[in-house]
Write an enzyme that holds these catalytic residues in place. Sequence first.
Site, short mmCIF file in Angstrom:
data_model
loop_
_atom_site.label_atom_id
_atom_site.label_comp_id
_atom_site.label_asym_id
_atom_site.label_seq_id
_atom_site.Cartn_x
_atom_site.Cartn_y
_atom_site.Cartn_z
N THR A 10 0.58 -0.99 -0.03
CA THR A 10 0.11 -0.09 0.13
C THR A 10 0.85 1.30 -0.16
OG1 THR A 10 -1.81 -1.25 1.38
CG2 THR A 10 -1.84 1.14 1.16
N ASN A 11 1.74 1.19 0.90
CA ASN A 11 2.68 2.33 0.92
C ASN A 11 4.37 2.20 0.81
OD1 ASN A 11 0.70 4.41 1.78
ND2 ASN A 11 0.62 3.27 3.52
N ASP A 109 10.45 -7.54 4.55
CA ASP A 109 10.13 -6.68 5.41
C ASP A 109 9.83 -7.19 7.16
OD1 ASP A 109 7.75 -7.83 4.94
OD2 ASP A 109 6.51 -6.02 4.89
N ASP A 129 3.17 -5.79 13.30
CA ASP A 129 3.33 -4.63 12.31
C ASP A 129 1.93 -4.68 11.48
OD1 ASP A 129 3.89 -2.87 10.13
OD2 ASP A 129 5.62 -4.35 9.44
N THR A 184 -24.73 3.60 12.53
CA THR A 184 -24.08 2.74 11.58
C THR A 184 -22.47 3.00 11.48
OG1 THR A 184 -26.08 2.20 10.18
CG2 THR A 184 -23.97 1.82 9.31
#
Length: 260
Positions: A10-11, A109, A129, A184
């Site tokens: 994602t990053n 990682d 993590d 909600t």
Amino acid sequence: MLLAIDIGNTNINMGVFDNEHLVATWRLATDTQKLPDEYALLIRSLLPLKGIDTDDIQSISMCSVVPPLTQIFQDLSESFFNIPILVVGTGIKTGVRIQYENPRDVGADRIVAAAAAYSLYGGPVIVVDFGTATVLDAISQDGDYLGGAIASGINLTAEALYQRTSQLRRVELVAPKTAIGRNTTASIQSGILFGHVGMVETMVNRFKREMEPGTKVVATGGMATLVHAQTSIFDIVNPDLTLIGLRLIHNLNADTVNTK
């Protein structure tokens, strides 16, 4: 100075170290469609914002779980920085012994974060993590990487809930006032965040029962601070653990890596 690069699904997290001091960090969206020139231009534009000149970068250390970007960053390292990049993988000294059934299956990682936790805090230690996935890793008293567990991350869970249901909406991932949601939005926030906290607490306690007494628990990753606010399970919170691990591993392999 050392440029540390952690490429996730994602990053992309980047940091610059001046000796042992982390002097700048950035977080970019992972984009496999960008070319080496585009990433190089982006990095070159970010460095001066923190008072760092491109020529100040003397070495680069990287871990990646996105193979297409691994090659792209290797190319830009050599083409634009004129520096051979250290890519954490097979044959690299890490400071921990991998006891996984197939060591090649462990994400780079995970090993980097485990190596940093063991170097900084000793063992036995559990690393949690919080990234695209929430990953737990166990390191023994003697520095053996034992293995771990992988679960859906908080953001991934929230996005799946939105994508796979007809009437549930995207919500801000913050803690609601109570576990019993009165609307909600609060109900989704409670289920995702408090449910995730409960999962992590249960898994950490299960890990501890299988490890030596006195096991420490370290939280890292983008959502670590959010989760830490809702539980006392963590002994240490270090959002920069993987970047620090990249520096430590680079130092371990300094004799085989050329710098400027």
